[in-house]
Motif scaffolding. Structure first.
Motif, short mmCIF file in Angstrom:
data_model
loop_
_atom_site.label_atom_id
_atom_site.label_comp_id
_atom_site.label_asym_id
_atom_site.label_seq_id
_atom_site.Cartn_x
_atom_site.Cartn_y
_atom_site.Cartn_z
N HIS A 172 2.29 -12.47 -10.34
CA HIS A 172 2.91 -12.08 -8.95
C HIS A 172 3.54 -13.21 -8.35
CE1 HIS A 172 4.05 -9.32 -5.64
NE2 HIS A 172 3.51 -10.08 -4.78
N VAL A 211 7.47 -9.41 -10.11
CA VAL A 211 6.64 -8.85 -10.95
C VAL A 211 5.02 -8.50 -10.22
CG1 VAL A 211 5.19 -8.47 -13.18
CG2 VAL A 211 7.24 -9.88 -13.06
N THR A 212 4.67 -7.21 -10.29
CA THR A 212 3.54 -6.98 -9.66
C THR A 212 2.65 -6.59 -10.85
OG1 THR A 212 4.30 -4.62 -9.22
CG2 THR A 212 3.99 -6.32 -7.32
N ASN A 234 -1.34 -2.64 -5.19
CA ASN A 234 -0.59 -3.41 -6.03
C ASN A 234 -1.10 -4.92 -6.53
OD1 ASN A 234 1.36 -1.49 -6.17
ND2 ASN A 234 2.34 -2.12 -4.37
#
Lengths: 339, 360
Positions: A104, A111-112, A167
């Protein structure tokens, strides 16, 4: 109230089932988690309900599990990886520390990696080598990860769902010695209110006035027992279950220490560089003038986890915790005779 | 398919290869010239980036000199919806994905850890940990498989990476689940100073067979052959036939990075031997013989390359340093109490240095 009595292991199972029902991007991955339902049966019945694409038996390769989970996260999935035993997580260490934790940040948020990594951990069940480790501090030291541990069925049911929905990547440490202990689980979210464990918050289980006793996972019940035993001696212990190991909820612990002036931290993991060190340092910074005694740690020794017949000497038990409490209170204790 | 696949020989002759011909039947002279231009441009990017490093504008640069055909041939075979997971040397693949030359150097200038948003170009941030990305590609391929589309994940890695556990695990997972992934290994003969024989006593491609994955060995300096076998492998994956392993036999003509000195560990004769097999020279010979590459078109290609190099230089020098408080951004997706505390403390610290009355 819609409550149900179930074991901690069943509560994780029920929590996972609910997560999978609510979100069809949730995929379970691990060794023996399908037909067998996992060596601890945590995923029992889930492959039957959701099929082999959502409950995947993987090859025996922990780095492979974590690495492919990252790829699945790239593809929009929310993988939950089971590491079969605490001591088996090390082959996956690079993928967790170099990839999961950093993806991340590396991509400036593009991008998680909403991964949950479930880890049965800790001793007290007479296991063979590599089946009793407490590796949590490796991961609390790693930025980008969240680390939690649960000690009772209700927390297990709700925190696993929060971990899956998070997340951020979450390491979810499950105390093996508590798997079969039953407790009440509130199944109705609306009824939860105060009881609901928001991931990241510690929980004051017993209020007390003389000493703050901080722990998590498998030792929570031992700490509660210690508090009950001490009360017979007229000592009032406040027991805190940290639940979240990263981030640590210093607000809750500080509030307690401001009241008691004394703190004992206990965990199974080795003393040096462990969570106890972080709690002690953080509390010293935040509540120095409230402390009437240096923080006391009661932990596993700085040794590789010993053979089963020796673990009772290595693991903090009720008496060693009470000895630590005595030290914090300047009562007669194991160190009294030492220079 | 056995033996080294070749369509254009080192001396620029077109060779027959019935097994793979059909995969490049559409590549006419005009498209070959475009591939030639791609290779000249990426070599020029490489030269310019190396110069920028020597001038102190980049901390480091990993040249791909010699590997242009392997990267352009495969990169141009991909569809937009395929997803690339590459190492740090695949700058020509990134170029094929449409990533700007400025974005290529951000990481090496040290302003960020990722030059681009992976989802904009369907190419992940180049991976520094050797081989780790092959697992990410395999996992992504499992996602494709779940969704039932015919996209493909492509993993790029080198001969050195084949010794890593992750690459071997990736092949186990890919084979077991029949994942739509292509393992594209550029065997450039050297992992920094270690020759490929230290990584494998067999041909690299032969390893794939042990995993139950079909392997193809291709002349990695032959852009047409590389494109043909990559298309073949992609097609297999799209049709649900699972992973393919490609070994592109090539040579790292330059150093591992600008910090490396290959004269310490390899003989000049070896380099000379590979210079004869240069991927750009052989295509130029072929295209000149066909009258496609002329002095005029050659100059046009060189001009394009120079323009790209100028763009790279300007873009690199124009990159602003990040702000100190950006340290704390994106470490977590959701707020994190301890990190917020550290950020606040650092902000107060920084504010001590500001003139009275100024605000941040």
């Amino acid at each position: 109230m819609t409550t149900s009595t179930m074991t901690l292991s069943k509560a994780i199972n029920a929590g996972l089932r609910r997560s999978m029902e609510n979100d069809d991007t949730v995929i379970l991955m691990g060794e023996d988690i399908g037909k067998l339902g996992g060596v601890y049966r945590i995923t029992e019945g889930l492959q039957e309900s959701f099929g082999p694409r959502r409950v995947m038996d993987t090859p025996l390769a922990e780095s492979g599990i974590l690495g492919t989970a990252i790829g699945l996260a790239y593809a929009g999935y929310r993988p939950v990886c089971e590491i079969q035993f605490d001591g088996f997580i090390y082959p996956a260490f690079d993928q967790i520390v170099s990839q999961v934790a950093r993806m991340h940040s590396r991509t400036r948020g593009a991008v998680t990696v909403p991964l949950t990594i479930r880890v049965p951990f800790g001793g007290g069940i007479g296991s063979a080598e590599h089946h009793s480790d407490s590796p949590e501090a490796y991961f609390t030291h790693t930025s980008g990860l969240r680390v939690v541990s649960v000690s009772n069925p209700n927390d297990a049911y709700w925190v696993i769902q929060e971990a899956v929905a998070s997340n951020d990547p979450v390491l979810f440490f499950e105390p093996k010695r508590r798997y079969h202990v039953k407790g009440e689980v509130e199944l109705d979210e609306a009824e939860l209110d105060e009881v609901r464990p928001p991931m990241g918050a510690a929980h004051v289980l017993v209020e007390g006035t003389d000493v703050t006793l901080v722990t998590y996972g498998g030792l929570v019940q031992v700490a509660l027992d210690a508090a009950r035993a001490a009360s017979a001696d007229g000592i009032s212990i406040e027991v805190i279950d940290l639940r979240s190991l990263s981030p640590l909820d210093f607000e809750t612990v500080t509030r307690s220490v401001q009241k008691t002036g004394r703190i004992v931290i206990t965990h199974e993991a080795a003393e040096s560089g462990g969570l106890g060190a972080e709690v002690a340092a953080g509390i010293t910074e935040r509540a120095f003038y409230f402390l009437q005694h240096a923080p006391v740690r009661v932990t596993g020794f700085d040794i590789p986890f010993p053979p089963a017949k020796l673990e009772k000497y290595h693991l903090p038990d009720l008496d060693r915790i009470l000895d630590g409490v005595d030290r914090a209170l300047d009562r007669r204790n194991s160190l009294s005779e030492l220079g | 398919m056995s033996g080294l696949v070749q369509l254009i020989s080192a001396d620029g002759q077109r060779l027959p290869a019935p097994d793979v011909e059909t995969w490049v039947a559409d590549i006419d002279d005009e498209r070959l010239l475009a591939l030639y231009e791609d290779m000249v441009v990426v070599r020029r990017i490489d030269t310019e980036a190396t110069a920028l490093q020597r001038q102190g504008e980049l901390a480091l640069w990993p040249p791909l000199l010699g590997q242009e055909a392997a990267q352009i041939g495969s990169g141009r075979a991909l569809r937009d919806d395929d997803f690339v997971f590459a190492s740090y040397r695949e700058n020509a693949v990134a170029y094929c994905r449409g990533i700007s030359v400025t974005d290529l150097v951000r990481v090496w200038r040290g302003t960020t850890q990722s030059g681009w948003n992976p989802f904009t170009y369907n190419m992940a941030t180049p991976q520094v940990i050797i081989g780790a990305q092959t697992l990410h590609a395999t996992g992504y391929a499992l996602g494709i498989q779940n969704r039932g589309t015919d996209a493909v994940a492509v993993a790029y890695f080198g001969d050195g990476a084949t010794s890593e556990g992750d690459v071997n695990e990736a092949m186990v997972f890919a084979a077991s689940y029949k994942a739509p992934v292509v393992f594209f290994c550029q065997n450039n003969q050297w992992a920094i100073s270690e020759p490929v024989r230290l990584q494998s006593r067999t041909s690299i491609v032969d390893r794939a067979l042990g995993f139950g994955i079909p392997g193809i060995q291709v002349d990695g300096n032959d852009v047409l052959a590389v494109m043909a076998v990559t298309r073949l492998a992609l097609d297999r994956a799209r049709r649900g036939e699972g992973p393919t392993f490609i070994e592109a036999v090539t040579y790292r003509m330059g150093p591992h990075t600008t910090a490396d000195d290959p004269t310490r560990y390899r003989e000049p004769a070896e380099l000379a031997e590979w210079q004869v097999k240069d991927p750009i020279t052989r295509l130029a010979t072929y295209l000149r013989a066909r009258g496609v590459l002329t002095d005029e078109s050659s100059m046009a290609v060189d001009n394009t390359a120079d323009q790209v190099a100028a763009e790279l230089r300007a873009g690199c020098l124009g990159l602003a340093d990040p702000e100190p408080l950006s340290l704390f951004e994106h470490v977590y997706a959701a707020p994190h109490s301890r990190l917020a505390e550290q950020r606040d403390r650092y902000l107060s610290y920084l504010q001590m240095f500001e003139p009275a009355g100024a605000t941040r």
